[in-house]
Design a protein around this motif. Structure first.
Motif, mmCIF file in Angstrom:
data_model
loop_
_atom_site.group_PDB
_atom_site.id
_atom_site.type_symbol
_atom_site.label_atom_id
_atom_site.label_comp_id
_atom_site.label_asym_id
_atom_site.label_seq_id
_atom_site.Cartn_x
_atom_site.Cartn_y
_atom_site.Cartn_z
ATOM 1 N N ALA A 82 0.760 -1.312 0.069
ATOM 2 C CA ALA A 82 -0.039 0.132 -0.013
ATOM 3 C C ALA A 82 0.888 1.107 -0.072
ATOM 4 O O ALA A 82 0.562 2.196 -0.567
ATOM 5 N N TRP A 83 2.133 1.269 0.719
ATOM 6 C CA TRP A 83 2.861 2.563 0.573
ATOM 7 C C TRP A 83 3.486 2.675 -0.791
ATOM 8 O O TRP A 83 3.511 3.848 -1.009
ATOM 9 N N ILE A 84 3.936 1.744 -1.301
ATOM 10 C CA ILE A 84 4.571 1.727 -2.729
ATOM 11 C C ILE A 84 3.379 2.195 -3.668
ATOM 12 O O ILE A 84 3.694 2.792 -4.385
ATOM 13 N N HIS A 85 2.116 1.897 -3.474
ATOM 14 C CA HIS A 85 1.105 2.190 -4.348
ATOM 15 C C HIS A 85 1.017 3.717 -4.107
ATOM 16 O O HIS A 85 0.593 4.349 -5.085
ATOM 17 N N VAL A 86 0.728 4.093 -2.929
ATOM 18 C CA VAL A 86 0.735 5.611 -2.549
ATOM 19 C C VAL A 86 1.889 6.281 -3.087
ATOM 20 O O VAL A 86 1.662 7.466 -3.934
ATOM 21 N N LYS A 119 1.564 6.617 -6.971
ATOM 22 C CA LYS A 119 0.449 7.786 -7.348
ATOM 23 C C LYS A 119 1.024 9.229 -7.300
ATOM 24 O O LYS A 119 0.400 10.057 -8.127
ATOM 25 N N VAL A 120 2.196 9.499 -6.359
ATOM 26 C CA VAL A 120 2.600 10.776 -6.500
ATOM 27 C C VAL A 120 3.375 10.989 -7.751
ATOM 28 O O VAL A 120 3.294 11.974 -8.170
ATOM 29 N N GLY A 121 4.202 10.162 -8.218
ATOM 30 C CA GLY A 121 4.674 10.257 -9.367
ATOM 31 C C GLY A 121 5.762 8.961 -9.721
ATOM 32 O O GLY A 121 5.947 8.296 -8.528
ATOM 33 N N THR A 122 6.230 8.671 -10.628
ATOM 34 C CA THR A 122 6.914 7.378 -11.044
ATOM 35 C C THR A 122 8.346 7.683 -10.445
ATOM 36 O O THR A 122 8.789 6.323 -9.725
ATOM 37 N N GLY A 123 8.803 8.536 -10.688
ATOM 38 C CA GLY A 123 10.316 8.951 -9.895
ATOM 39 C C GLY A 123 10.121 8.707 -8.412
ATOM 40 O O GLY A 123 11.170 8.147 -7.684
ATOM 41 N N PHE A 124 8.872 9.069 -7.733
ATOM 42 C CA PHE A 124 8.877 9.006 -6.402
ATOM 43 C C PHE A 124 8.685 7.638 -5.892
ATOM 44 O O PHE A 124 8.850 7.480 -4.534
#
Length: 589
Positions: free
Chosen positions: A453-457, A460-465
């Protein structure tokens, strides 16, 4: 399965175990009552641990005639510490009694699963510990301390930098545990010889840099071995990804230590003067001086053996040879040499060969040099005693045998044995088992869901993030969990299984390779750096470090440990994370 009472109990027991490990407490228990005394005395005589009443040296004086009525039952209470040495075993037994744990989990917690082999890891740990402690008994560290002080010049700052660089290089090559085992006694002798009291700046720098540098090679830290096995990483691939973040962290930590935390001259004096010492009180004139080796041949033999062992360990790592095959034989060789050394010296003492033929019968002997006199005293006393008393008084007992071995026959080995970190091995095995209990009760799947879930969030912020989120998220989580998961080994096992579950549950080709690499190597860095966070129990090296300092008369409180480590771990996380993020975008998989 997670909602069952067994799973909830496993999680509660796991975290309570680690909390008590960090904050131990004492309880009082009765150790001496009339019933206990009677049963203990009978058992001791039956097992020949002690002689019957009237002949045992530890018996209380007999009550004078006519005073029998004045005797009262006495209950003696003793305090027992419930901490990292006791609570993990109690927790394992509790989970066994309640049916949360079974024989399968115990076996897997010791032998290992999914490429993680606790038995091999502990064999490596105890073998290197014996080699290091044996070298310490030769006087090598004391000798090196005086040599460095006299040859390193009088500038405190320059010597601080030299020692920092030396321990960093040693940590890369031999790992954190050997540097702690060698370097801590070294610094204790050094600080005494130099008059630096307390040696806080020096011992903290050594501990931090050793645990930082150990992130480079898989063989340098037990946690690295866990990860390479869990994710089938080659040693070369691991080192390529770990070396740059580690070097950057090592460079960044030095100014924090030298110019922020320990900038005061009371920690690192401008000028260092060597204090010359006379022989300690009670030593004979024939005892070696502080700057001389106690056992020169032993120091040369042990140093050579350890160097060869570490070279073979590093050289054979690509072949995936079990580490115990490399480290256990040298430890046994060193043990054999120590036994030979003790026996050789014992036989050279006057009267040793003429002493009683059965060593256990020479109870009055105190030192090897007084063997002949002791035996004469023993024989004179035998002549004056009745035959029946001679038969009973000179029966060999466990107590007489132990006293003879420790004081006369094997002084070196009996000095090393109590210093071996056996209690830490039991602690580590129990923590392996408790982590296995969390796995079988389904908590690993829950934690892997949280990580997903953390990686999914982050995605969503950005691919590089996503890569940055994986790296810094794992760095923060792993360094923190080292303090509450039964050392960094327990945290590595738990988080490695969380990542395994996360990767296996994801659809094929859905996890970005950069995110995967970032998470794995952030775990590697975090569990190394996590040793210098908040508690001594964040690593076995921390527990060893604290115990060795106590043996040398140096006290470091839990609060002091946390306060000095906080700025350092913050710098380590920020710097290593930035380098790792840049690296996973450049270095091929």
């Amino acid at each position: 399965m997670v909602g069952s009472w067994r799973s909830i109990l496993a999680l509660i027991v796991f975290f309570l175990t680690n909390i008590v490990g960090v904050f131990p407490f004492k309880v009082s228990i009765p150790v001496s009552t009339p019933v206990i005394n009677t049963l203990t005395a009978k058992a001791a005589v039956f097992l020949r641990v002690c002689l019957p009443s009237g002949l045992c040296c530890k018996d209380h004086p007999k009550v004078a005639p006519g005073q029998e009525r004045e005797r009262r039952p006495v209950v003696i209470w003793s305090s027992v510490t419930i901490g990292f040495q006791t609570v993990p075993l109690i927790s394992v037994l509790l989970l066994l009694a309640t049916g949360v744990l079974h024989g399968k989990e115990i076996r897997e917690g010791i032998s290992g699963t999914n490429g993680i082999q606790p038995l091999d890891i502990m064999a490596l740990f105890i073998s290197l510990a014996y080699l290091a402690i044996s070298l310490d008994t030769t006087g090598l560290f004391r000798f090196l301390a005086f040599w460095v002080v006299r040859k390193g010049g009088s500038s405190g700052k320059r010597l601080y930098l030299y020692l920092y660089s030396f321990f960093f290089a040693a940590g890369i090559l031999v790992g954190n545990d050997p540097v702690v085992l060698f370097g801590t006694p070294f610094l204790a002798y050094f600080s005494t010889a130099s008059g630096i009291v307390p040696p806080t700046a020096w011992v903290f720098a050594q501990f931090m840099v050793a645990n930082t540098a150990a992130a480079v090679l898989p063989s340098a830290n037990l946690t690295n071995l866990v990860l390479t096995g869990a994710f089938s990483l080659s040693y070369i691939t691991y080192a390529v990804h770990a070396i740059l973040p580690t070097l950057a962290t090592g460079v960044a930590l030095y100014p924090i230590l030298a110019f922020v935390l320990f900038k005061s001259e009371k920690y690192v004096p401008r000028q260092i003067d060597v204090v010359e010492f006379q022989h300690p009180h009670g030593e004979t004139a024939n005892a070696p001086a502080p700057d001389e080796l106690t056992d020169k041949k032993g120091a040369i033999f042990g140093s050579t053996l350890l160097a060869v062992t570490l070279a073979v360990l590093v050289g054979t790592s690509p072949l995936k040879i079990p580490v115990w095959m490399v480290t256990v034989p040298p430890a046994l060789i060193m043990l054999a040499r120590d036994i030979w050394h003790d026996r050789h010296l014992w036989k050279k003492q006057p009267g040793a060969e003429q002493c009683c033929p059965e060593p256990m019968n020479c109870v009055p002997m105190q030192t090897v040099s007084s063997t002949a006199k002791s035996c004469k005293t023993t024989m004179d006393s035998i002549v004056e005693k009745p035959v029946e008393n001679f038969t009973r008084a000179h029966q060999p007992t466990l107590d007489s045998w132990y006293q003879n071995v420790t004081k006369n026959t094997l002084p070196t080995v009996s000095t090393i044995a109590p210093r071996l970190p056996i209690s830490l091995v039991l602690f580590a095995f129990c923590m392996f088992i408790l982590v296995q209990a969390l796995t079988t009760q389904g908590w690993v799947e829950v934690f892997s869901g949280w990580w997903s879930a953390w990686i999914h969030v982050c995605e969503k912020v950005g691919t590089g993030f996503a890569t940055a989120g994986a790296v810094y998220g794992m760095l923060v989580v792993s360094t923190f969990l080292c303090n509450i998961c039964g050392t960094n080994i327990g945290a590595t096992i738990l988080l490695a299984r969380v990542l395994q579950s996360w990767l296996s549950a994801a659809a094929p080709n859905t996890v970005d390779p950069k995110v995967r690499l970032g998470a794995i190597y952030a775990l590697a860095l975090g569990t190394n750096f996590g040793a210098y966070t908040f508690s001594f129990s964040a690593s076995l090296a921390g527990l060893l470090w604290r115990d060795i300092l106590r043996q040398k008369g140096i006290s470091v409180s839990q609060r002091q440990f946390a306060l000095f480590n906080l700025p350092s771990i913050a710098v380590a996380v920020v710097v290593s994370g930035a380098i790792l993020i840049a690296q996973v975008h450049v270095v091929p998989r």
